[in-house]
Design a protein around this motif. Structure first.
Motif, PDB file in Angstrom:
ATOM      1  N   UNK A  32      42.952 -24.453   2.088  1.00 29.28           N
ATOM      2  CA  UNK A  32      43.371 -25.524   3.009  1.00 29.28           C
ATOM      3  C   UNK A  32      42.132 -26.258   3.510  1.00 29.28           C
ATOM      4  N   UNK A  33      41.449 -26.938   2.569  1.00 24.73           N
ATOM      5  CA  UNK A  33      40.208 -27.647   2.933  1.00 24.73           C
ATOM      6  C   UNK A  33      40.293 -29.089   2.496  1.00 24.73           C
TER       7      UNK A  33
ATOM      8  N   UNK B 174      38.048 -23.222  15.927  1.00 28.44           N
ATOM      9  CA  UNK B 174      37.346 -22.106  16.573  1.00 28.44           C
ATOM     10  C   UNK B 174      35.978 -22.574  17.052  1.00 28.44           C
TER      11      UNK B 174
ATOM     12  N   UNK C 187      47.083 -20.565  10.335  1.00 33.76           N
ATOM     13  CA  UNK C 187      46.419 -21.282   9.234  1.00 33.76           C
ATOM     14  C   UNK C 187      44.932 -20.960   9.210  1.00 33.76           C
TER      15      UNK C 187
ATOM     16  N   UNK D  77      45.944 -20.342  19.904  1.00 35.05           N
ATOM     17  CA  UNK D  77      45.012 -21.249  19.228  1.00 35.05           C
ATOM     18  C   UNK D  77      45.462 -21.578  17.815  1.00 35.05           C
ATOM     19  N   UNK D  78      46.286 -20.719  17.232  1.00 30.73           N
ATOM     20  CA  UNK D  78      46.630 -20.925  15.823  1.00 30.73           C
ATOM     21  C   UNK D  78      48.097 -20.559  15.590  1.00 30.73           C
TER      22      UNK D  78
ATOM     23  N   UNK E 158      41.180 -21.362   6.513  1.00 29.82           N
ATOM     24  CA  UNK E 158      40.618 -22.183   5.427  1.00 29.82           C
ATOM     25  C   UNK E 158      41.093 -21.698   4.062  1.00 29.82           C
TER      26      UNK E 158
ATOM     27  N   UNK F 255      45.677 -27.502  10.129  1.00 29.87           N
ATOM     28  CA  UNK F 255      44.649 -26.487  10.379  1.00 29.87           C
ATOM     29  C   UNK F 255      43.491 -27.112  11.165  1.00 29.87           C
ATOM     30  N   UNK F 256      43.122 -28.305  10.766  1.00 35.05           N
ATOM     31  CA  UNK F 256      42.041 -28.965  11.502  1.00 35.05           C
ATOM     32  C   UNK F 256      42.498 -29.379  12.898  1.00 35.05           C
TER      33      UNK F 256
ATOM     34  N   UNK G  77      31.568 -22.548   8.505  1.00 31.95           N
ATOM     35  CA  UNK G  77      32.611 -22.077   7.584  1.00 31.95           C
ATOM     36  C   UNK G  77      33.886 -22.923   7.699  1.00 31.95           C
ATOM     37  N   UNK G  78      33.754 -24.080   8.324  1.00 35.01           N
ATOM     38  CA  UNK G  78      34.827 -25.068   8.359  1.00 35.01           C
ATOM     39  C   UNK G  78      36.021 -24.646   9.230  1.00 35.01           C
ATOM     40  N   UNK G  79      35.811 -23.694  10.126  1.00 35.32           N
ATOM     41  CA  UNK G  79      36.868 -23.346  11.079  1.00 35.32           C
ATOM     42  C   UNK G  79      36.585 -24.157  12.345  1.00 35.32           C
TER      43      UNK G  79
ATOM     44  N   UNK H 173      34.737 -22.297  20.938  1.00 33.62           N
ATOM     45  CA  UNK H 173      33.496 -21.664  21.410  1.00 33.62           C
ATOM     46  C   UNK H 173      32.574 -22.695  22.074  1.00 33.62           C
TER      47      UNK H 173
END
Lengths: 334, 438
Positions: free
Chosen positions: A333-334, B69, A97, A92-93, A99, B130-131, B64-66, B73
């Motif tokens: 990283x936002x 994930x 990475x 998945x990652x 936030x 990341x996004x 939390x901006x993940x 879910x």
């Protein structure tokens, strides 16, 4: 029914029996779990007695070494029967990475070892034992260079606390002092050797190197003579320099591959020094990555031909050692 | 044998069709739909694997901006409850949120990259990734564009030879062997126009290009001393094109913009100064303070214009400030105050429609604007009433045309004034009757 038809039927029966037996050998999809739901991207299950991360990874991810993926994803370090687990079936990652930053992989480099006394370039047996024990007790995953490069190539996810151990120069003390400790903790490692040194007074012998390779340790290249690849020697013409560095890069690769019958695709720069020309030669001759010396942490977006490694000096205490183990670089990283 | 067939044939067929497909073979993306269920075994306790649990986990990760994930879910919740339209809608919302956020970060990164602000660009590309972990363009920037190349690509021109290219690039025709070596050419090969050649970039000790760079740096320093900023920028841009992480060139470029901006600031040309300052790498010297000073000086000008009741000029200036500093609260307040005071002035001059138009441009939660707006409404109602009464007076004096005019003015101000509407109708009807009588 004709004789031929009978024969075909019997063959089908045998094939069927073979397929059934194959299933029972490798285990059915549910394994031994009475409560399991398997989807395309993930598996949901309730653990039963006897489950380990490795057994679950073996059943559902087809790779017992990926148990950490289940542990990391579920945020757990131990399993108890009746636990509900999610097993993601794909990484998945891949870049690690988050936030608040990104994953880094410490790459350690050791040179020489001594039984008792340590100096700057040689680590004592006790200190090395303490350092390896620290890694084990604190849940570090010692990974291979291939695993590291799959991460750098953005192909595979790594355990959050991944680390690489390397040795330069091929000192004989590695075999006598460091190797038993590595074996004790089950850690893999890469040995960068410069081939002209092998068999010399205090160096490893080819027999020892062959044994290391057979034991699963990774043998890679650190040139032929350990010359500084980035600088011209006094009175050396550019053409002479070019021919010399080309040999430094090609010769040991061929020798290692011929002797050990394994790929030699990584190079550690002597003195950590390199330049664009050297990198161009490495790429031309199929090297996958190359390593220098430096403390900048290794992320997946690093330059593959300038990967830093942290030198572990003999005069480091455990606190100094711990400072080289950074597995996360903070950066919003936002 | 027939017996055997009867017994085993169903098993044979079943074994071929029960499927040996392994669900864990694929590591690919699951696509847009809910994860397909491959198999299920739940015995005994039916309470496990509740969609609501995974839904709440998804919401927690979204908070939390993940977002990846959260999406994962949500996919689990969706897979466990495939007919739930709410989950389907939420999943689609999450996906568009991911697209927007990754797209925004990527665009920011590209902007930074084009300004040679590579560290900031890298952070934005990482954020995009990341996004959206499969953002191919962000991966390309991180893995290719942001990693220095050890060679450049040269497209040979007509009449080029390997020696002339070597001379042009390395200032030494004798290094043509590098070109043949890295491009797998024979020693007597000729370059083909339009077919790019790889030319390794050599390091300072034996690299004429690097010597060129050093010469350019010396020239750029000289221009900086002479305050010829544009020339400094031109030279450093050329250096950075070949060696984008050249710190000396980056510093020289920053310094040129800093000095040019400071000079413009002293000439009270703050916006031109800001244009210079914005090209500087953040954190360079006290650039943040210089930017804030320039903005503050323009703000004082806008404030002065407001004091002089030059509302439109004040607003125009303030909006220009906001284009440089969109989150500047004081400037936003100043615009609201200017609109409000302008509205009040128009109210005093009885220009009610204009006043309302101006007040509509203020912040919706602005108290001052609300008060003026309600005063304007009151004044409109009162003026409408005064026209109405004047119309009544005309009517009583049998001046029907004037009465109609007054009521029409009433309606202009208050279109829902029923009495005025009714009276106009009656007056017009009377006028018609009078016409017929006459």
């Amino acid at each position: 029914m004709s004789k031929q038809a009978n024969l075909i039927l019997i063959k089908l029966l045998l094939l069927n029996l073979f397929l059934f037996s194959a299933c029972s050998t490798s285990g059915p999809i549910f394994g031994k779990h009475p409560q399991t739901r398997v989807f395309e991207d993930f598996v949901l299950l309730k653990t039963v007695r006897g489950d380990t991360f490795s057994s679950l990874a073996s059943t559902y991810l087809k790779d017992p070494d990926k148990g950490w993926l289940i542990a990391d994803f579920n945020g757990i370090t131990t399993l108890t029967p009746g636990q509900e687990l999610i097993i993601p079936l794909s990484p998945l990652n891949k870049g690690g990475l988050k936030a608040d930053g990104y994953q880094t992989v410490p790459i350690l480099v050791y040179y020489n070892f001594s039984e008792n006394k340590s100096d700057k370039m040689s680590v004592s047996k006790d200190d090395f034992g303490i350092q390896m024990n620290y890694l084990k007790v604190n849940g570090y995953h010692v990974i291979s260079l291939d695993q590291l490069l799959d991460f750098i190539d953005y192909k595979e996810q790594l355990p959050e606390k991944s680390i690489v151990i390397t040795f330069d120069d091929a000192w004989g003390s590695i075999y006598d002092i460091a190797l038993p400790i590595l074996i004790k903790y089950g850690f893999t490692a890469t040995f960068f050797i410069y081939t002209d040194f092998i068999g010399g007074g205090k160096a490893l012998t080819w027999d020892q190197i062959k044994r290391l390779s057979k034991q699963g340790f990774d043998i890679q290249c650190q040139t032929k003579t350990h010359r500084n690849l980035a600088a011209l020697k006094k009175n050396e013409s550019f053409k002479e320099y070019f021919t010399s560095v080309e040999t430094e890069i090609i010769y040991p690769k061929k020798l290692i591959e011929r002797t050990l019958n394994k790929d030699c695709k990584y190079l550690a720069y002597p003195y950590g020094e390199t330049n664009n020309l050297i990198i161009a030669i490495l790429k031309k001759h199929g090297y996958r990555a190359a390593f220098t010396i430096g403390r900048k942490p290794t992320s997946f977006f690093v330059d593959k031909y300038r990967i830093n490694r942290s030198v572990i000096y003999g005069n480091y205490d455990i606190e100094q050692f711990k400072r080289e183990l950074s597995v996360f670089q903070k950066n919003e990283l936002k | 044998m027939k017996k055997l067939i009867t017994i085993f044939l169903p098993f044979i067929i079943l074994s071929f069709f029960q499927g040996f497909t392994d669900p864990v073979d694929s590591f690919g993306d699951s696509g847009d739909k809910f994860s397909k269920k491959i198999s299920e075994k739940t015995l005994g306790d039916e309470s496990i694997f509740q969609p609501s649990y995974y839904l709440s986990k998804s919401k927690m990760f979204e908070r939390i901006d993940e977002l990846q994930l959260a999406l994962f879910y949500m996919k689990i919740a969706g897979a466990l409850s495939p007919d739930n339209p709410e989950i389907s809608e939420k999943m689609s919302d999450l996906k568009s949120k991911i697209d927007i956020k990754s797209g925004d970060s990527f665009e920011k990164g590209r902007k930074f990259y084009n300004q040679n602000r590579f560290e900031e660009a890298r952070i934005q590309f990482l954020t995009a990734l990341r996004y959206k972990p499969d953002h191919d363009s962000a991966i390309d920037y991180l893995k290719n564009n942001l990693i220095p190349k050890e060679y450049i690509l040269y497209s040979p021109k007509k009449d080029d030879s390997l020696k002339s290219i070597s001379e042009k690039f390395y200032k030494d025709p004798g290094l043509d062997f590098l070109i043949t070596y890295f491009n797998d050419l024979g020693t007597d090969a000729e370059p083909v126009p339009g077919q790019p050649l790889k030319l390794p970039v050599l390091e300072p000790d034996f690299n004429q290009t690097a010597i060129d760079i050093r010469q350019k740096i010396i020239a750029a320093k000289d221009f900086l001393e002479k305050k010829r900023y544009q020339e400094v920028v031109d030279l450093t841009d050329k250096i950075l094109k070949n060696d984008r992480s050249n710190k000396v060139a980056i510093d020289l470029r920053n310094e040129a913009f800093y000095q040019a901006g400071t000079r413009l600031s002293h000439q009270e040309k703050h916006f031109e100064a800001l244009n210079m300052f914005n090209k500087i790498t953040p954190g360079y010297k006290n650039i943040d303070k210089a930017i804030q000073d320039a903005i503050h000086k323009e703000f004082l000008k806008a404030e002065l214009l407001l004091k002089e009741n030059k509302y439109e000029a004040s607003i125009q200036l303030a909006e220009k400030i906001l284009s440089h500093d969109p989150s500047n609260r004081a400037t936003k307040d100043l615009i609201n105050t200017a609109h409000c005071q302008h509205g009040r002035s128009l109210l005093i001059r009885k220009k009610y429609a204009e006043a309302l138009k101006i007040l509509d441009e203020t912040d919706p939660v602005n108290d001052c604007a609300d008060k003026i707006r309600s005063a304007v409404q009151k004044a409109i109602t009162s003026q409408a009433e005064s026209h109405y009464l004047r119309g009544v007076k005309y009517f009583l004096n049998e001046e029907l045309q004037n009465a109609i005019k007054e009521w029409e003015k009433t309606l202009e101000l208050n279109p829902s004034h029923d009495k005025a509407k009714k009276n106009i109708k009656n007056a017009k009807s009377l006028l018609e009757k009078l016409k017929k009588v006459n």
